[in-house]
Scaffold this motif. Structure first.
Motif, PDB file in Angstrom:
ATOM      1  N   LYS A 348     -21.564 -22.960  -1.616  1.00  0.00           N
ATOM      2  CA  LYS A 348     -22.513 -24.057  -1.837  1.00  0.00           C
ATOM      3  C   LYS A 348     -23.680 -23.958  -0.860  1.00  0.00           C
ATOM      4  O   LYS A 348     -24.836 -24.197  -1.228  1.00  0.00           O
ATOM      5  CB  LYS A 348     -21.799 -25.405  -1.649  1.00  0.00           C
ATOM      6  N   ILE A 349     -23.354 -23.613   0.371  1.00  0.00           N
ATOM      7  CA  ILE A 349     -24.422 -23.454   1.370  1.00  0.00           C
ATOM      8  C   ILE A 349     -25.352 -22.311   0.965  1.00  0.00           C
ATOM      9  O   ILE A 349     -26.579 -22.436   1.011  1.00  0.00           O
ATOM     10  CB  ILE A 349     -23.813 -23.206   2.763  1.00  0.00           C
ATOM     11  N   ASN A 350     -24.736 -21.200   0.567  1.00  0.00           N
ATOM     12  CA  ASN A 350     -25.548 -20.041   0.137  1.00  0.00           C
ATOM     13  C   ASN A 350     -26.401 -20.390  -1.074  1.00  0.00           C
ATOM     14  O   ASN A 350     -27.577 -19.996  -1.162  1.00  0.00           O
ATOM     15  CB  ASN A 350     -24.640 -18.855  -0.188  1.00  0.00           C
ATOM     16  N   LEU A 351     -25.806 -21.138  -2.027  1.00  0.00           N
ATOM     17  CA  LEU A 351     -26.543 -21.551  -3.226  1.00  0.00           C
ATOM     18  C   LEU A 351     -27.712 -22.463  -2.864  1.00  0.00           C
ATOM     19  O   LEU A 351     -28.833 -22.322  -3.375  1.00  0.00           O
ATOM     20  CB  LEU A 351     -25.598 -22.268  -4.200  1.00  0.00           C
ATOM     21  N   GLY A 352     -27.452 -23.395  -1.962  1.00  0.00           N
ATOM     22  CA  GLY A 352     -28.493 -24.318  -1.530  1.00  0.00           C
ATOM     23  C   GLY A 352     -29.641 -23.593  -0.858  1.00  0.00           C
ATOM     24  O   GLY A 352     -30.820 -23.911  -1.087  1.00  0.00           O
ATOM     25  N   ILE A 353     -29.293 -22.613  -0.006  1.00  0.00           N
ATOM     26  CA  ILE A 353     -30.337 -21.829   0.674  1.00  0.00           C
ATOM     27  C   ILE A 353     -31.168 -21.059  -0.338  1.00  0.00           C
ATOM     28  O   ILE A 353     -32.409 -20.994  -0.245  1.00  0.00           O
ATOM     29  CB  ILE A 353     -29.695 -20.867   1.700  1.00  0.00           C
ATOM     30  N   VAL A 355     -31.651 -21.741  -3.623  1.00  0.00           N
ATOM     31  CA  VAL A 355     -32.469 -22.670  -4.410  1.00  0.00           C
ATOM     32  C   VAL A 355     -33.661 -23.151  -3.591  1.00  0.00           C
ATOM     33  O   VAL A 355     -34.800 -23.228  -4.071  1.00  0.00           O
ATOM     34  CB  VAL A 355     -31.621 -23.852  -4.901  1.00  0.00           C
ATOM     35  N   GLY A 356     -33.368 -23.494  -2.317  1.00  0.00           N
ATOM     36  CA  GLY A 356     -34.444 -23.968  -1.455  1.00  0.00           C
ATOM     37  C   GLY A 356     -35.526 -22.920  -1.263  1.00  0.00           C
ATOM     38  O   GLY A 356     -36.727 -23.236  -1.248  1.00  0.00           O
ATOM     39  N   THR A 357     -35.108 -21.668  -1.116  1.00  0.00           N
ATOM     40  CA  THR A 357     -36.068 -20.571  -0.935  1.00  0.00           C
ATOM     41  C   THR A 357     -36.936 -20.403  -2.175  1.00  0.00           C
ATOM     42  O   THR A 357     -38.164 -20.221  -2.088  1.00  0.00           O
ATOM     43  CB  THR A 357     -35.304 -19.257  -0.655  1.00  0.00           C
ATOM     44  N   ILE A 358     -36.301 -20.478  -3.378  1.00  0.00           N
ATOM     45  CA  ILE A 358     -37.043 -20.343  -4.643  1.00  0.00           C
ATOM     46  C   ILE A 358     -38.072 -21.459  -4.799  1.00  0.00           C
ATOM     47  O   ILE A 358     -39.228 -21.241  -5.182  1.00  0.00           O
ATOM     48  CB  ILE A 358     -36.071 -20.326  -5.841  1.00  0.00           C
ATOM     49  N   ILE A 359     -37.656 -22.698  -4.492  1.00  0.00           N
ATOM     50  CA  ILE A 359     -38.567 -23.853  -4.617  1.00  0.00           C
ATOM     51  C   ILE A 359     -39.748 -23.692  -3.661  1.00  0.00           C
ATOM     52  O   ILE A 359     -40.906 -23.962  -4.017  1.00  0.00           O
ATOM     53  CB  ILE A 359     -37.806 -25.161  -4.336  1.00  0.00           C
ATOM     54  N   PHE A 360     -39.432 -23.272  -2.431  1.00  0.00           N
ATOM     55  CA  PHE A 360     -40.491 -23.112  -1.423  1.00  0.00           C
ATOM     56  C   PHE A 360     -41.500 -22.039  -1.851  1.00  0.00           C
ATOM     57  O   PHE A 360     -42.716 -22.232  -1.750  1.00  0.00           O
ATOM     58  CB  PHE A 360     -39.846 -22.743  -0.082  1.00  0.00           C
ATOM     59  N   LEU A 361     -40.983 -20.912  -2.374  1.00  0.00           N
ATOM     60  CA  LEU A 361     -41.874 -19.849  -2.839  1.00  0.00           C
ATOM     61  C   LEU A 361     -42.706 -20.310  -4.028  1.00  0.00           C
ATOM     62  O   LEU A 361     -43.902 -20.001  -4.148  1.00  0.00           O
ATOM     63  CB  LEU A 361     -41.052 -18.602  -3.208  1.00  0.00           C
ATOM     64  N   GLY A 362     -42.087 -21.031  -4.959  1.00  0.00           N
ATOM     65  CA  GLY A 362     -42.800 -21.572  -6.134  1.00  0.00           C
ATOM     66  C   GLY A 362     -43.908 -22.529  -5.698  1.00  0.00           C
ATOM     67  O   GLY A 362     -44.999 -22.528  -6.285  1.00  0.00           O
ATOM     68  N   TYR A 363     -43.604 -23.361  -4.700  1.00  0.00           N
ATOM     69  CA  TYR A 363     -44.606 -24.317  -4.193  1.00  0.00           C
ATOM     70  C   TYR A 363     -45.824 -23.562  -3.619  1.00  0.00           C
ATOM     71  O   TYR A 363     -46.967 -23.919  -3.879  1.00  0.00           O
ATOM     72  CB  TYR A 363     -43.952 -25.186  -3.115  1.00  0.00           C
ATOM     73  N   LEU A 364     -45.517 -22.505  -2.865  1.00  0.00           N
ATOM     74  CA  LEU A 364     -46.612 -21.722  -2.254  1.00  0.00           C
ATOM     75  C   LEU A 364     -47.458 -21.057  -3.331  1.00  0.00           C
ATOM     76  O   LEU A 364     -48.710 -21.059  -3.278  1.00  0.00           O
ATOM     77  CB  LEU A 364     -46.041 -20.643  -1.314  1.00  0.00           C
TER      78      LEU A 364
END
Length: 368
Positions: A348-353, A355-364
């Motif tokens: 779950k931690i790995n999945l969260g990391i 997902v968070g990375t994908i969202i951050f890259l998409g935002y940029l």
């Protein structure tokens, strides 16, 4: 005058009869020694001693270990070593007479000898505090062990104590800290160390000197975290249940060798070490010679690792380690449920990391 234990009444009667037979003039109507009768009585004594001492229960073994006539540390030091030079004081508070320590020669080799001494008379027992060491005693042994380590001199300890002294003064002067420092010092030494439990090995008072490369016990000695009486009082509120406590604690040499808490048993004469002091001296001498020879060609690092691995291996034969020879493989076995839960949360931690990375890259990408 000989001292007898409560299960040696038959032996006492037979030996009293032999004494009378050896002195016929004290008896009416007799004027010569009956050698045949003496020989028969002696054979009967030997037979009864074998029967009794081959079936001792743990509490009876405790009584033998505490026997008044049992050889004490001073006896072994005086008769096994040459040129013994006793050293005193801890350089902080004073001298503790419950422990004898100094440098000596064994087979022309220098050794440091440490002995917990109970005393062999009422006056000497009071002077020696019944073998119960105070903080200054442990600090004295630490000072001398460090000195022996500096000059690469093996250390031989004779352990015989009911435990460390529990008095108010001893506690005020840091009894617990002194014991802990002594254990730490023993474990950090890079010279061969041997602890021989000759009577009682009680609690921290014993382990403070018995954290050694080789822990050796006389056949009828005991080694325990608390006395049987103390254990019975705590567990059952009944100090009379000493036999139950002694059985449960596995305090005898045979039990401790099976558990691999100790490394060797030195056999005693039939009837206990006090019945043939020359024989027990010879047996102890042979054991010391053998163990000194085993460590003679080992480097200082090998000696240190041997001691550490010995204590790490205690109690780990039931599943904590796959290979006892390689203690780097030490690990705690976990059940499948715990492993699943840990892996689940890790995923779950790995999945969260991720997902968070994908969202951050998409935002940029979207805003830039």
């Amino acid at each position: 005058m000989k001292n007898y234990l409560n299960f040696e009444t038959d032996i006492k009667k037979l030996e009293s009869e032999i004494e009378k037979l050896k002195d016929p003039y004290n008896q009416d109507g007799l004027s010569e020694v009956d050698t045949k009768k003496i020989s028969e009585s002696q054979q009967e004594i030997d037979k009864k001693l074998k029967e009794i001492y081959s079936n001792l229960d743990p509490w009876q073994t405790t009584l033998v270990a505490r026997h008044e006539d049992r050889p004490k540390a001073k006896f072994f030091i005086d008769n096994l070593f040459e040129d013994f030079i006793p050293l005193s004081g801890d350089r902080f508070y004073g001298e503790d007479k419950s422990v004898i320590a100094g440098f000596a020669k064994f087979n022309e080799k220098s050794v440091l000898v440490i002995g917990q001494e109970k005393g062999d008379s009422l006056e000497s027992r009071i002077e020696r505090n019944f073998g119960m060491m105070r903080p200054e005693g442990y600090r004295k042994t630490i000072r001398l062990m460090k000195l022996a380590n500096k000059f690469n001199i093996p250390i031989i300890s004779f352990v015989d104590t009911p435990g460390a002294y529990p008095g108010v003064g001893a506690e005020e002067r840091g009894q617990a800290e002194a014991i802990a420092k002594s254990i730490e010092c023993c474990m950090s030494l890079s010279v061969p160390t041997f602890a021989i439990i000759i009577g009682e090995g009680g609690s921290g008072g014993a382990i403070a000197l018995a954290s050694s490369n080789k822990v050796i016990m006389l056949e009828n000695a005991i080694y325990s975290v608390i006395s049987p009486e103390g254990c019975a009082t705590i567990l059952w509120r009944d100090p009379k249940r000493t036999l139950d406590a002694a059985k449960a604690m596995k305090i005898s040499s045979k039990d401790l060798l099976e558990l691999k808490v100790i490394d060797e048993i030195i056999s005693e004469p039939v009837g206990g070490a006090h019945r043939d002091r020359d024989l027990i001296l010879d047996n102890v001498r042979k054991s010391i010679e053998s163990n000194l020879n085993k460590f003679f060609n080992m480097s200082r690092d090998e000696v240190l690792n041997h001691r550490k691995n010995k204590f790490l291996a205690i109690g780990r034969s039931k599943g904590f380690v796959s290979q006892l020879d390689n203690l780097n493989s030490l690990s705690i076995k976990k059940n499948k449920i715990n492993v699943f839960i840990e892996n689940f949360f890790k995923s779950k931690i790995n999945l969260g990391i991720s997902v968070g990375t994908i969202i951050f890259l998409g935002y940029l990408i979207f805003f830039l």
